[in-house]
Write a protein that holds these residues in place. Structure first.
Motif, mmCIF file in Angstrom:
data_model
loop_
_atom_site.group_PDB
_atom_site.id
_atom_site.type_symbol
_atom_site.label_atom_id
_atom_site.label_comp_id
_atom_site.label_asym_id
_atom_site.label_seq_id
_atom_site.Cartn_x
_atom_site.Cartn_y
_atom_site.Cartn_z
ATOM 1 N N ASP A 10 0.438 -1.121 -0.032
ATOM 2 C CA ASP A 10 -0.214 -0.150 -0.162
ATOM 3 C C ASP A 10 0.858 1.119 -0.150
ATOM 4 O OD1 ASP A 10 -1.949 1.651 0.201
ATOM 5 O OD2 ASP A 10 -2.091 1.232 2.308
ATOM 6 N N VAL A 11 1.268 1.497 -1.417
ATOM 7 C CA VAL A 11 1.642 2.835 -1.471
ATOM 8 C C VAL A 11 1.136 3.846 -2.164
ATOM 9 C CG1 VAL A 11 4.350 1.883 -0.878
ATOM 10 C CG2 VAL A 11 3.855 1.626 -2.759
ATOM 11 N N LYS A 12 1.676 4.717 -2.188
ATOM 12 C CA LYS A 12 1.406 6.216 -3.114
ATOM 13 C C LYS A 12 1.494 5.681 -4.392
ATOM 14 C CE LYS A 12 0.327 10.229 -0.046
ATOM 15 N NZ LYS A 12 1.184 11.487 -0.197
ATOM 16 N N ARG A 13 0.466 6.202 -5.362
ATOM 17 C CA ARG A 13 0.809 5.633 -6.398
ATOM 18 C C ARG A 13 0.879 7.232 -7.337
ATOM 19 N NH1 ARG A 13 2.606 -0.417 -6.828
ATOM 20 N NH2 ARG A 13 1.364 -0.447 -4.841
ATOM 21 N N ALA A 14 1.761 7.414 -8.519
ATOM 22 C CA ALA A 14 1.202 7.800 -9.118
ATOM 23 C C ALA A 14 2.315 7.784 -11.058
ATOM 24 C CB ALA A 14 2.444 9.269 -8.804
ATOM 25 N N ALA A 15 1.981 8.461 -11.825
ATOM 26 C CA ALA A 15 2.890 8.470 -13.265
ATOM 27 C C ALA A 15 2.892 9.567 -13.845
ATOM 28 C CB ALA A 15 1.744 7.452 -14.331
ATOM 29 N N PHE A 16 3.671 9.896 -14.643
ATOM 30 C CA PHE A 16 4.127 11.535 -14.777
ATOM 31 C C PHE A 16 3.142 10.680 -16.370
ATOM 32 C CE2 PHE A 16 7.974 11.350 -12.501
ATOM 33 C CZ PHE A 16 7.941 12.940 -12.481
ATOM 34 N N THR A 17 2.999 11.907 -17.192
ATOM 35 C CA THR A 17 3.022 12.081 -18.581
ATOM 36 C C THR A 17 4.478 12.290 -18.973
ATOM 37 O OG1 THR A 17 2.753 14.078 -19.052
ATOM 38 C CG2 THR A 17 0.749 13.214 -18.285
ATOM 39 N N PRO A 18 3.790 11.642 -20.913
ATOM 40 C CA PRO A 18 5.314 12.054 -21.492
ATOM 41 C C PRO A 18 6.009 13.233 -21.283
ATOM 42 C CG PRO A 18 4.420 10.418 -22.038
ATOM 43 C CD PRO A 18 3.343 10.414 -21.366
ATOM 44 N N ASP A 19 5.046 14.205 -21.768
ATOM 45 C CA ASP A 19 5.814 15.364 -21.590
ATOM 46 C C ASP A 19 6.390 16.172 -19.849
ATOM 47 O OD1 ASP A 19 5.025 15.768 -23.876
ATOM 48 O OD2 ASP A 19 2.880 16.380 -23.706
ATOM 49 N N GLU A 20 6.176 15.497 -18.686
ATOM 50 C CA GLU A 20 6.607 15.761 -18.147
ATOM 51 C C GLU A 20 7.373 15.796 -17.500
ATOM 52 O OE1 GLU A 20 1.667 16.393 -15.079
ATOM 53 O OE2 GLU A 20 3.377 14.468 -15.222
ATOM 54 N N VAL A 21 7.890 14.240 -18.327
ATOM 55 C CA VAL A 21 9.495 12.806 -18.259
ATOM 56 C C VAL A 21 10.895 14.188 -18.812
ATOM 57 C CG1 VAL A 21 10.960 11.635 -18.417
ATOM 58 C CG2 VAL A 21 8.717 11.514 -17.550
ATOM 59 N N CYS A 22 10.237 14.811 -20.200
ATOM 60 C CA CYS A 22 10.340 15.963 -21.294
ATOM 61 C C CYS A 22 10.751 17.681 -20.195
ATOM 62 C CB CYS A 22 9.779 15.395 -22.235
ATOM 63 S SG CYS A 22 9.622 14.192 -23.214
ATOM 64 N N THR A 23 9.925 17.701 -19.800
ATOM 65 C CA THR A 23 10.228 19.065 -19.824
ATOM 66 C C THR A 23 11.138 19.235 -17.725
ATOM 67 O OG1 THR A 23 8.277 18.745 -19.795
ATOM 68 C CG2 THR A 23 8.503 21.186 -18.629
ATOM 69 N N LEU A 24 11.357 17.867 -17.752
ATOM 70 C CA LEU A 24 11.954 17.990 -16.230
ATOM 71 C C LEU A 24 13.024 17.964 -16.688
ATOM 72 C CD1 LEU A 24 9.915 15.484 -13.355
ATOM 73 C CD2 LEU A 24 11.272 18.249 -13.393
ATOM 74 N N THR A 25 13.581 16.844 -17.502
ATOM 75 C CA THR A 25 14.891 16.193 -17.821
ATOM 76 C C THR A 25 15.607 17.403 -18.458
ATOM 77 O OG1 THR A 25 13.524 14.258 -18.847
ATOM 78 C CG2 THR A 25 15.842 14.779 -19.739
ATOM 79 N N ILE A 26 14.834 18.201 -19.676
ATOM 80 C CA ILE A 26 15.433 19.267 -20.453
ATOM 81 C C ILE A 26 15.996 20.446 -19.538
ATOM 82 C CG2 ILE A 26 14.743 20.996 -22.009
ATOM 83 C CD1 ILE A 26 16.195 18.307 -23.670
ATOM 84 N N GLU A 27 14.930 20.601 -18.920
ATOM 85 C CA GLU A 27 14.865 21.471 -17.432
ATOM 86 C C GLU A 27 16.085 21.833 -16.346
ATOM 87 O OE1 GLU A 27 13.419 24.990 -18.087
ATOM 88 O OE2 GLU A 27 12.398 24.026 -19.965
#
Lengths: 533, 251
Positions: free
Chosen positions: A83-100
């Protein structure tokens, strides 16, 4: 805007926390210059950008795409039944984070893994979308490491490999039995299948670019008589019945080299580790899966996963010995041509009868010894059989593997530094790859003395027992296993002097010796070092 | 003993070497020191050397032709060091270099070679660590700005890396010890310029802004460490505390 960041921050916290147990955070193995109109470059040596509170390097943005998972592996924090908190990134979020992050020089690139969401193929497609967007939309030329999800369709895997720099499949546990116990939804074959597919794609695409099928290795390693990466091992495999072609399986990959190695470690096929032969080289590359696609406008031609593939194994969750781990590691280097094998000390998170109790300390020293031995395989021309055996299956707690090998093989010592070959220099404790190379270069033009060696980076504290220079030792030390062992274990100089000038004795200690009837003798030291006490 | 006092720059050191060589009282009777980093001695003659482009050009060219390009790079890195003995060390190294030619770099048993090798390695290591630890902050006008306080003059060594990496960004790396900046405009080459501290501060004041990605980075940095393996000693070995002064995650 602000609320978007709060949500993103929460996701980042959950999904980086879930990814932190993955160990392979390296950005090495590929040199790529920057280019106008794009962002990023890559250095073969790799760049660490920060070091976390546990002292591990932060080189890549290490996150999961999602921690939803359909599997229930017992050792994993994100297993379905937790029972852990679950989450999911959208592909765009991952790209933005990486680039920034990349623009601010926080990271060297992206390390993307994921829990298995819906199905392996679906998950891999999501990962592909991220990597595709990074490369094509954001024109990112930095480093990308992608986990291949076992069970995903080969076609997706091939496409991802053409965009990523390194791919990895986690072996997790060294034996099929342990895997069955702890990861009921995975099996050995499903993990090895993508591994061998990636290996074949790498080999085929490297050859189509005029490179050798096998990956580059450290300087001099391919020429070592006893090493894992010698050319003749591979040549023999290639020049089978059908000559110099990758296609067509010319039988099995013959293990073992010339066998005339330094330590006489006769090449054996790894016994009883249950590592099946991979598909023959190049088997996956037929049928035009696109390893050599014509370059699109403005894009470079690139090989499949140019930085190679890696894997990781968990240490200490199952009862395998170090010997077993090293033999598996060796088989992976030889048969699957992996660039790296990583080890991860098991941290008790989940409660389960099949696992060590939660809260038990992670076996960090054991992990450290395994890494030391891994270096000996990759840079020093050792084989796993030379370091450990069925009879002595575990590494010494007190001595590092190289020192241990040396004190057990005093017949090769002392080594004359002015004339010994490069391979033998590398086998001396205290001489590393860099200092061996410096010695090798400098001695051609004149004689050396001990201070010179020190300046070149030799650790004389360890090396002086094993070397002579112009026929002379640094200190008059007799080549006896117990004295040298005691000297190496205790780096204290005064004690070393006493050990080399008299009988083996120890300073009186109020606490250790209370229950002993007589003072410990030479054999006790030896036993302690050999792990028998 | 004649001591030549040269200016602290590549040109200054090379001009000093040219003059010391040309006057030729014998290598044993000459020493090079830096104008602003020397201890005066009683029984020595001092001569101040003005940097001269022509002379330093000649020295640079002879190093590349008669020794090797790699030797020239090693000498440059050694000159970027902050140690006061660097000018003389380079002079001694060149004496050996012109004697042995290209193989001199392998002759680590020669004290003069080992000395320059050690200086150069130290600078190269520091420069590499700055490739790792430089942190840009994004200003309101889109410029990426990084401050560093290095021991050696690393700016010339790190700027090419970032110019290659961010060809379409405007960025500034500011060395606040030497008050010198590497400045790169989008799509252009990078340049260095002397910028006084107050000007740099004024620039930051005018365009500074809070950046959400820095908060996100701190979040990531703190959640990626494994609590059960905490090891501050190991962290300090890899990332010494003095580097942390300008690093986002430690601010």
């Amino acid at each position: 805007m602000r609320s978007g960041f709060v949500e993103l921050e929460e996701k980042l916290r959950i999904l980086s926390d879930a990814a932190k147990y993955d160990v392979a955070c390296t950005s090495s193995g590929v040199d790529r210059a920057g280019k106008k109109g794009s962002i990023g470059n890559s250095m073969a040596a790799g760049i660490c950008h920060s070091f976390a509170s546990d002292g591990r390097c932060i080189s890549l943005l290490k996150i999961l795409l999602t921690n939803h998972c359909i599997y229930d592996c017992k050792y994993c924090l994100n297993r379905r039944s937790n029972d852990v908190k679950r989450a999911a990134f959208t592909p765009d979020e991952v790209c933005t984070l990486t680039i920034e992050f990349y623009r601010r020089n926080h990271i060297e690139g992206l390390f993307l893994s994921s829990g298995v969401f819906r199905s392996p193929t679906y998950t891999m497609e999501q990962i592909y979308e991220v990597v595709w967007k990074l490369r094509r939309v954001h024109r990112f030329r930095g480093y990308v490491h992608v986990k291949a999800i076992p069970g995903a369709d080969d076609a997706v895997l091939d496409e991802v490999g053409l965009l990523a720099d390194r791919m990895s499949v986690n072996l997790e546990l060294p034996t099929a039995d342990s895997l069955r116990t702890l990861a009921p939804h995975k099996n050995r074959d499903s993990i090895l299948k993508p591994m061998s597919r990636i290996r074949n794609q790498i080999a085929a695409s490297r050859q189509s670019m005029g490179q050798t099928a096998r990956l580059e290795r450290a300087w001099g390693v391919k020429g070592m008589s006893n090493g894992l990466f010698t050319e003749d091992e591979y040549q023999r495999r290639l020049e089978g019945e059908d000559g110099f072609r990758l296609e067509g399986g010319g039988g099995v990959f013959i293990p073992g080299g010339s066998g005339s190695g330094i330590a006489g470690g006769s090449p054996v096929s790894e016994p009883g580790i249950g590592m099946p032969e991979p598909e023959p080289w190049g088997a996956g590359s037929r049928g035009g899966t696109g390893v050599l696609r014509p370059p699109e406008r403005g894009l470079d031609i690139r090989t499949f996963a140019p930085a190679g593939q890696s894997t990781q194994m968990i240490v200490g969750a199952t009862p395998e010995s170090d010997y077993h781990m090293m033999m598996v590691t060796q088989a992976l280097y030889r048969q699957y041509d992996l660039k790296r094998v990583f080890f991860s000390a098991y941290i008790g998170l989940n409660e389960d009868a099949a696992l060590p109790a939660p809260g038990s300390p992670p076996p960090l020293l054991r992990e450290h010894r395994l890494y030391q031995a891994d270096w000996l395989l990759r840079f020093y021309g050792f084989r796993a059989e030379e370091l450990l055996s069925e009879e002595r299956p575990n590494f010494n707690v007190l001595l590092d593997p190289k020192c241990e090998w040396a004190v057990r093989h005093l017949e090769y010592f002392p080594v004359e530094v002015m004339s010994a070959d490069y391979e033998m220099l590398l086998r001396v404790p205290g001489i590393g790859a860099k200092s061996a190379r410096r010695i090798y270069n400098a001695r051609r033009f004149g004689s050396l003395d001990f201070p010179d060696l020190k300046r070149m980076g030799v650790v004389l504290k360890r090396a002086h027992y094993f070397i002579t220079l112009g026929g002379k030792q640094m200190f008059p030390v007799r080549l006896e296993e117990n004295r040298i062992t005691a000297g190496l274990i205790d780096d204290n100089r005064k004690k070393n002097w006493e050990l080399s000038h008299g009988e083996c004795y120890r300073q009186l200690n109020l606490f250790d010796d209370m229950k002993l009837q007589e003072a410990p003798g030479a054999e006790d030291f030896q036993k302690a070092a050999a792990g028998q006490l | 003993m004649r001591i030549f006092l040269c200016e602290d720059s590549l040109e200054g050191i090379f001009t000093g070497i040219y003059d010391a060589w040309a006057q030729d009282p014998g290598h044993g009777h000459v020493r090079l020191s830096l104008k602003d980093q020397y201890e005066p001695e009683l029984f020595a003659e001092y001569e101040e050397i003005e940097p001269d482009d022509g002379k330093s050009e000649k020295v640079a060219r002879s190093i590349q032709r008669k020794i090797s390009g790699e030797a020239f790079r090693v000498v440059c890195r050694a000159a970027f060091s902050a140690r006061p003995e660097r000018a003389d060390a380079i002079y001694r190294f060149l004496i050996e270099g012109f004697r042995y030619g290209g193989r001199v770099l392998r002759l680590l048993q020669e004290p003069a070679v080992a000395e320059v090798f050690a200086l150069s390695r130290k600078v190269a290591n520091e420069a590499h660590q700055y490739l790792e630890f430089i942190r840009f902050e994004q200003l309101a006008n889109g410029v990426l700005f990084a401050s560093i306080s290095p021991k050696s003059r690393v700016i010339m060594l790190v700027a090419p890396h970032f110019a290659d990496r961010f060809p379409d960004e405007n960025w500034v790396i500011y060395d606040d010890v030497r008050e010198e900046a590497a400045i790169h405009g989008a799509g252009e080459d990078w340049i260095t310029a002397k910028i006084p501290k107050d000007q740099a501060d004024a620039f930051l004041e005018a365009y500074g802004s809070s950046d959400h990605y820095e908060d996100l980075w701190k979040t990531f940095f703190h959640s990626i460490g494994i609590r059960e393996r905490e090891n501050p000693n190991c962290q300090r070995n890899f990332l010494p505390v003095w580097y942390r002064k300008h690093m986002t995650e430690f601010l």
